[in-house]
Design a protein around this motif. Structure first.
Motif, PDB file in Angstrom:
ATOM      1  N   VAL A   9       0.857  -1.190   0.000  1.00  0.00           N
ATOM      2  CA  VAL A   9       0.000   0.000   0.000  1.00  0.00           C
ATOM      3  C   VAL A   9       0.889   1.234   0.000  1.00  0.00           C
ATOM      4  O   VAL A   9       1.793   1.347   0.832  1.00  0.00           O
ATOM      5  CB  VAL A   9      -0.942   0.040   1.229  1.00  0.00           C
ATOM      6  N   ARG A  10       0.631   2.122  -0.921  1.00  0.00           N
ATOM      7  CA  ARG A  10       1.409   3.367  -1.012  1.00  0.00           C
ATOM      8  C   ARG A  10       0.487   4.570  -0.910  1.00  0.00           C
ATOM      9  O   ARG A  10      -0.640   4.546  -1.398  1.00  0.00           O
ATOM     10  CB  ARG A  10       2.175   3.419  -2.315  1.00  0.00           C
ATOM     11  N   PHE A  11       1.010   5.608  -0.262  1.00  0.00           N
ATOM     12  CA  PHE A  11       0.286   6.872  -0.075  1.00  0.00           C
ATOM     13  C   PHE A  11       1.115   7.998  -0.673  1.00  0.00           C
ATOM     14  O   PHE A  11       2.326   8.067  -0.438  1.00  0.00           O
ATOM     15  CB  PHE A  11       0.101   7.178   1.419  1.00  0.00           C
ATOM     16  N   TRP A  12       0.441   8.865  -1.436  1.00  0.00           N
ATOM     17  CA  TRP A  12       1.088  10.035  -2.013  1.00  0.00           C
ATOM     18  C   TRP A  12       0.274  11.271  -1.684  1.00  0.00           C
ATOM     19  O   TRP A  12      -0.951  11.218  -1.633  1.00  0.00           O
ATOM     20  CB  TRP A  12       1.153   9.939  -3.537  1.00  0.00           C
ATOM     21  N   LYS A  13       0.960  12.387  -1.481  1.00  0.00           N
ATOM     22  CA  LYS A  13       0.227  13.654  -1.477  1.00  0.00           C
ATOM     23  C   LYS A  13       0.404  14.231  -2.863  1.00  0.00           C
ATOM     24  O   LYS A  13       1.434  14.055  -3.519  1.00  0.00           O
ATOM     25  CB  LYS A  13       0.693  14.596  -0.374  1.00  0.00           C
ATOM     26  N   CYS A  14      -0.650  14.872  -3.328  1.00  0.00           N
ATOM     27  CA  CYS A  14      -0.671  15.391  -4.689  1.00  0.00           C
ATOM     28  C   CYS A  14      -0.693  16.909  -4.672  1.00  0.00           C
ATOM     29  O   CYS A  14      -1.336  17.511  -3.815  1.00  0.00           O
ATOM     30  CB  CYS A  14      -1.904  14.890  -5.434  1.00  0.00           C
ATOM     31  N   ASP A  15      -0.044  17.479  -5.647  1.00  0.00           N
ATOM     32  CA  ASP A  15      -0.103  18.909  -5.854  1.00  0.00           C
ATOM     33  C   ASP A  15      -1.548  19.257  -6.198  1.00  0.00           C
ATOM     34  O   ASP A  15      -2.165  18.602  -7.036  1.00  0.00           O
ATOM     35  CB  ASP A  15       0.830  19.284  -7.001  1.00  0.00           C
ATOM     36  N   SER A  16      -2.096  20.255  -5.547  1.00  0.00           N
ATOM     37  CA  SER A  16      -3.505  20.597  -5.771  1.00  0.00           C
ATOM     38  C   SER A  16      -3.767  21.119  -7.181  1.00  0.00           C
ATOM     39  O   SER A  16      -4.881  21.041  -7.677  1.00  0.00           O
ATOM     40  CB  SER A  16      -3.976  21.613  -4.732  1.00  0.00           C
ATOM     41  N   SER A  17      -2.740  21.621  -7.856  1.00  0.00           N
ATOM     42  CA  SER A  17      -2.954  22.172  -9.199  1.00  0.00           C
ATOM     43  C   SER A  17      -2.914  21.104 -10.300  1.00  0.00           C
ATOM     44  O   SER A  17      -3.439  21.305 -11.370  1.00  0.00           O
ATOM     45  CB  SER A  17      -1.921  23.260  -9.500  1.00  0.00           C
ATOM     46  N   THR A  18      -2.277  19.976 -10.009  1.00  0.00           N
ATOM     47  CA  THR A  18      -2.210  18.895 -10.995  1.00  0.00           C
ATOM     48  C   THR A  18      -2.041  17.556 -10.285  1.00  0.00           C
ATOM     49  O   THR A  18      -1.270  17.453  -9.341  1.00  0.00           O
ATOM     50  CB  THR A  18      -1.054  19.101 -11.997  1.00  0.00           C
ATOM     51  N   SER A  19      -2.760  16.555 -10.724  1.00  0.00           N
ATOM     52  CA  SER A  19      -2.637  15.234 -10.092  1.00  0.00           C
ATOM     53  C   SER A  19      -1.418  14.475 -10.611  1.00  0.00           C
ATOM     54  O   SER A  19      -1.131  13.381 -10.165  1.00  0.00           O
ATOM     55  CB  SER A  19      -3.912  14.417 -10.334  1.00  0.00           C
ATOM     56  N   ASP A  20      -0.678  15.080 -11.564  1.00  0.00           N
ATOM     57  CA  ASP A  20       0.509  14.426 -12.103  1.00  0.00           C
ATOM     58  C   ASP A  20       1.692  14.479 -11.134  1.00  0.00           C
ATOM     59  O   ASP A  20       2.596  13.662 -11.216  1.00  0.00           O
ATOM     60  CB  ASP A  20       0.928  15.071 -13.429  1.00  0.00           C
ATOM     61  N   VAL A  21       1.700  15.457 -10.246  1.00  0.00           N
ATOM     62  CA  VAL A  21       2.821  15.618  -9.315  1.00  0.00           C
ATOM     63  C   VAL A  21       2.462  14.944  -8.001  1.00  0.00           C
ATOM     64  O   VAL A  21       1.591  15.406  -7.267  1.00  0.00           O
ATOM     65  CB  VAL A  21       3.145  17.120  -9.090  1.00  0.00           C
ATOM     66  N   LYS A  22       3.130  13.796  -7.740  1.00  0.00           N
ATOM     67  CA  LYS A  22       2.846  13.047  -6.520  1.00  0.00           C
ATOM     68  C   LYS A  22       4.138  12.876  -5.724  1.00  0.00           C
ATOM     69  O   LYS A  22       5.193  12.612  -6.297  1.00  0.00           O
ATOM     70  CB  LYS A  22       2.278  11.664  -6.838  1.00  0.00           C
ATOM     71  N   THR A  23       4.019  12.991  -4.405  1.00  0.00           N
ATOM     72  CA  THR A  23       5.140  12.779  -3.503  1.00  0.00           C
ATOM     73  C   THR A  23       4.786  11.638  -2.564  1.00  0.00           C
ATOM     74  O   THR A  23       3.771  11.700  -1.858  1.00  0.00           O
ATOM     75  CB  THR A  23       5.419  14.055  -2.672  1.00  0.00           C
ATOM     76  N   LEU A  24       5.611  10.588  -2.567  1.00  0.00           N
ATOM     77  CA  LEU A  24       5.376   9.456  -1.672  1.00  0.00           C
ATOM     78  C   LEU A  24       5.479   9.912  -0.228  1.00  0.00           C
ATOM     79  O   LEU A  24       6.455  10.570   0.154  1.00  0.00           O
ATOM     80  CB  LEU A  24       6.392   8.342  -1.943  1.00  0.00           C
ATOM     81  N   ILE A  25       4.449   9.596   0.576  1.00  0.00           N
ATOM     82  CA  ILE A  25       4.504   9.958   1.994  1.00  0.00           C
ATOM     83  C   ILE A  25       4.591   8.725   2.898  1.00  0.00           C
ATOM     84  O   ILE A  25       5.184   8.791   3.971  1.00  0.00           O
ATOM     85  CB  ILE A  25       3.334  10.864   2.426  1.00  0.00           C
ATOM     86  N   SER A  26       4.007   7.597   2.475  1.00  0.00           N
ATOM     87  CA  SER A  26       4.035   6.378   3.294  1.00  0.00           C
ATOM     88  C   SER A  26       3.993   5.148   2.407  1.00  0.00           C
ATOM     89  O   SER A  26       3.417   5.174   1.323  1.00  0.00           O
ATOM     90  CB  SER A  26       2.840   6.323   4.255  1.00  0.00           C
ATOM     91  N   SER A  27       4.586   4.088   2.923  1.00  0.00           N
ATOM     92  CA  SER A  27       4.571   2.804   2.240  1.00  0.00           C
ATOM     93  C   SER A  27       4.302   1.727   3.287  1.00  0.00           C
ATOM     94  O   SER A  27       4.917   1.732   4.355  1.00  0.00           O
ATOM     95  CB  SER A  27       5.922   2.563   1.569  1.00  0.00           C
ATOM     96  N   ALA A  28       3.360   0.833   2.986  1.00  0.00           N
ATOM     97  CA  ALA A  28       2.980  -0.200   3.956  1.00  0.00           C
ATOM     98  C   ALA A  28       2.951  -1.566   3.282  1.00  0.00           C
ATOM     99  O   ALA A  28       2.777  -1.675   2.071  1.00  0.00           O
ATOM    100  CB  ALA A  28       1.606   0.113   4.550  1.00  0.00           C
ATOM    101  N   ARG A  29       3.107  -2.589   4.087  1.00  0.00           N
ATOM    102  CA  ARG A  29       2.947  -3.966   3.624  1.00  0.00           C
ATOM    103  C   ARG A  29       2.045  -4.668   4.642  1.00  0.00           C
ATOM    104  O   ARG A  29       2.283  -4.601   5.835  1.00  0.00           O
ATOM    105  CB  ARG A  29       4.291  -4.658   3.538  1.00  0.00           C
ATOM    106  N   LEU A  30       1.007  -5.321   4.125  1.00  0.00           N
ATOM    107  CA  LEU A  30       0.047  -6.015   4.976  1.00  0.00           C
ATOM    108  C   LEU A  30      -0.004  -7.485   4.583  1.00  0.00           C
ATOM    109  O   LEU A  30      -0.145  -7.811   3.412  1.00  0.00           O
ATOM    110  CB  LEU A  30      -1.350  -5.405   4.834  1.00  0.00           C
ATOM    111  N   THR A  31       0.120  -8.350   5.577  1.00  0.00           N
ATOM    112  CA  THR A  31      -0.055  -9.785   5.378  1.00  0.00           C
ATOM    113  C   THR A  31      -1.433 -10.154   5.905  1.00  0.00           C
ATOM    114  O   THR A  31      -1.799  -9.785   7.021  1.00  0.00           O
ATOM    115  CB  THR A  31       1.027 -10.589   6.126  1.00  0.00           C
TER     116      THR A  31
END
Length: 154
Positions: free
Chosen positions: A108-130
């Protein structure tokens, strides 16, 4: 509020997270970081991110399970690499790494996106679930699977 969304996962609804896609290959959604999702410093609480990670991977695990059995998280590991602040737009995506009859592993990955364009994403968290994925569905909860499947692109 859409009752169907709340039936899918009430905790996600509480934090304003909305599901965009459900399939055996991917579960995704988005949210705006609200006050109730923040720690005192007005940044997204890591526990909220963990809750979302487990919820969307579990939804995906159910849909990917060949017999549509009940799933349960048995291990969650999450790394927070950047912060998202109050008002930021965050997207999440869960994808399976391994889908077995008994055990599934989801990324599972989480990104915050630039409000002006959804093309610019910055990874904020990464998870692994079993997930343990061969549990019986209690008779009293049979409709839960129907609710999840109503969202799915199978």
């Amino acid at each position: 509020m859409d009752r169907r969304r709340e039936d899918l996962d009430g905790a996600l609804t509480t934090f304003g997270f909305e599901i965009d896609e459900v399939s055996p290959e991917k579960v995704s959604g988005h949210m705006e970081v609200r006050e109730k999702c923040c720690q005192p410093y007005k940044v997204l609480h890591g526990g909220v991110t963990a809750l979302i990670a487990e919820a969307i991977a579990s939804i995906g695990g159910h849909v990917a399970s060949p017999e549509k059995r009940r799933v349960a998280g048995v291990n969650l590991s999450i790394s927070h690499v950047k912060s998202a602040k109050l008002g930021d737009y965050v997207v999440a995506e869960a994808t399976p790494l391994s889908v077995g009859k008994t055990i599934q592993v989801w990324d599972v990955r989480f990104w915050k996106c630039d409000s002006s364009t959804s093309d610019v994403k910055t990874l904020i968290s990464s998870a692994r679930l079993t997930l343990l994925c061969n549990l019986p569905v209690p008779e009293s909860h049979r409709k839960v699977g129907d609710i999840i499947n109503s969202y799915a692109k199978l």
